[in-house]
Design an enzyme around this catalytic site. Sequence first.
Site, PDB file in Angstrom:
ATOM      1  N   ARG A  39      41.834  45.046  35.787  1.00 44.66           N
ATOM      2  CA  ARG A  39      41.804  46.199  36.150  1.00 44.66           C
ATOM      3  C   ARG A  39      41.421  47.591  34.749  1.00 44.66           C
ATOM      4  O   ARG A  39      41.138  48.049  33.427  1.00 44.66           O
ATOM      5  CB  ARG A  39      40.535  46.334  36.902  1.00 44.66           C
ATOM      6  CG  ARG A  39      39.697  45.785  38.023  1.00 44.66           C
ATOM      7  CD  ARG A  39      39.865  45.876  38.754  1.00 44.66           C
ATOM      8  NE  ARG A  39      38.484  45.471  39.431  1.00 44.66           N
ATOM      9  CZ  ARG A  39      37.290  45.521  40.142  1.00 44.66           C
ATOM     10  NH1 ARG A  39      37.399  46.878  41.225  1.00 44.66           N
ATOM     11  NH2 ARG A  39      36.686  44.611  40.851  1.00 44.66           N
ATOM     12  N   LYS A 200      30.517  33.642  52.708  1.00 44.54           N
ATOM     13  CA  LYS A 200      29.573  33.803  53.872  1.00 44.54           C
ATOM     14  C   LYS A 200      28.374  33.944  52.983  1.00 44.54           C
ATOM     15  O   LYS A 200      28.248  34.347  51.331  1.00 44.54           O
ATOM     16  CB  LYS A 200      29.458  35.437  54.276  1.00 44.54           C
ATOM     17  CG  LYS A 200      30.073  36.079  55.129  1.00 44.54           C
ATOM     18  CD  LYS A 200      29.894  36.995  55.627  1.00 44.54           C
ATOM     19  CE  LYS A 200      30.773  37.381  56.645  1.00 44.54           C
ATOM     20  NZ  LYS A 200      31.070  38.747  56.732  1.00 44.54           N
ATOM     21  N   GLY A 353      34.890  39.236  43.201  1.00 47.03           N
ATOM     22  CA  GLY A 353      36.528  39.644  43.077  1.00 47.03           C
ATOM     23  C   GLY A 353      37.104  38.589  43.372  1.00 47.03           C
ATOM     24  O   GLY A 353      38.447  38.049  42.374  1.00 47.03           O
ATOM     25  N   GLY A 376      30.751  43.002  43.543  1.00 47.97           N
ATOM     26  CA  GLY A 376      29.136  43.325  43.957  1.00 47.97           C
ATOM     27  C   GLY A 376      28.655  43.841  42.851  1.00 47.97           C
ATOM     28  O   GLY A 376      27.811  43.198  42.864  1.00 47.97           O
TER      29      GLY A 376
END
Length: 395
Positions: A39, A200, A353, A376
């Site tokens: 990043r 999930k 991520g 996200g």
Amino acid sequence: MQGETIRSVRELDVLARRVFVRVDFNVPIEGGKVVDDTRIRETIPTLRHLLAREARVVIASHLGRPKGRDQKHSMEPAAQRLAELMDVEVLLADDCIGDGPKKIIGELREGQIACLENLRFHPGEEANDEGFARELAKLADVYVNDAFGAAHRAHASVAALPRLFRERGSGLLLEKEISALSRIRDEAEHPFVAVLGGAKVSDKIGVIEALLNKVDVLVIGGAMANTFLAAKGLAMGKSLVESDRLALARTLLARAEERGVRVVLPEDLVVATSPEAEGGRITSPELVGPEEMALDVGPRTLESIGKAIENARTVFWNGPMGLFEKPPFAKGTEAVAKCIAQLQGAFTVVGGGDSAAAVHAVGLAHRFSHVSTGGGAALEFIEGRKLPGIEALRS
Ligand code: ADP
Ligand code: MG
């Protein structure tokens, strides 16, 4: 309001002015050192662009989840890494508002960069507090957002702050992210294959629903696949299964069928009795023992994934295929990374991520069209949601 444009840093009047650059330096740190500087590297083009125009550059980011001021969450290691990577002096202020930063910015010499201390040392950041944003605004004349990874948060430095500047826009990284992810969201060429994995189903419902309207093939792996296999009536032993999402998984499978989307689920699995096991056994989803857990996809599944991807013109990948942090269960994720990286002439994007970290870990990031720096944020963008950090730049 649709249609309002976002100006690029290239179009802003930055010459010799103080420019606040919201960066995403929320990077993993171990023993006082940055262990993944992706990043940080990704913001360098924007910072060089500004330095070349004699701008006085002020960078700011959050790091981790500090509860108030806490040296463990100082920006220091990130600032130091930036200094090494760019070979410039980066001066770290003792805070992000007040006299400390004012003094450092006032005394900045050409080529130097001022780095503010962790924005989350002040509760006003996460509260999107106007007063806190006004304090930040005092430090600069121009606002640039290059923090795609934080763009989905309505926090002060990305939401309230930009609106306090007439001269505001996107950095080069943010621009690149918007352009690549828009292409996935709005104009993907077919065949379009999405590969979804990770922990999930519940984290990814929105993106699965959005993708079902766009893709030709949906590959499901990782722990997420366990929930789909359980929804089909299979006993998954001690595997990670979201038992409260079985009905949802069935609904999603039915919807895929309605829309003519082919769903590829694991045909074989690597199972073990513990995540700490030194290795696993390959078995079919029907034969997972009561004490076993599925920790990776097996070789037959990888062959099917390979075939599904082979002719794709567009691939979007989110979520590892297994417990890839443990070498015995990393094969599926690595194989999928290699398989997508090999495609010729396809537009290939990774968002998430952990999946992005996996692609970097195997050294294949350069073989993808785009590796998003947002987890996200990338998913919300593809879902078609408005991201506060992007909306606030429109003018
Ligand atoms: P991303 O960050 O790429 O969006 P997620 O955060 O959704 O991905 O999921 C990543 C996590 O899912 C990783 O920690 C990985 O170990 C875990 N995971 C994937 N497959 C399995 C599995 N079969 N069993 C347990 N954990 C898994
Ligand atoms: Mg993750």
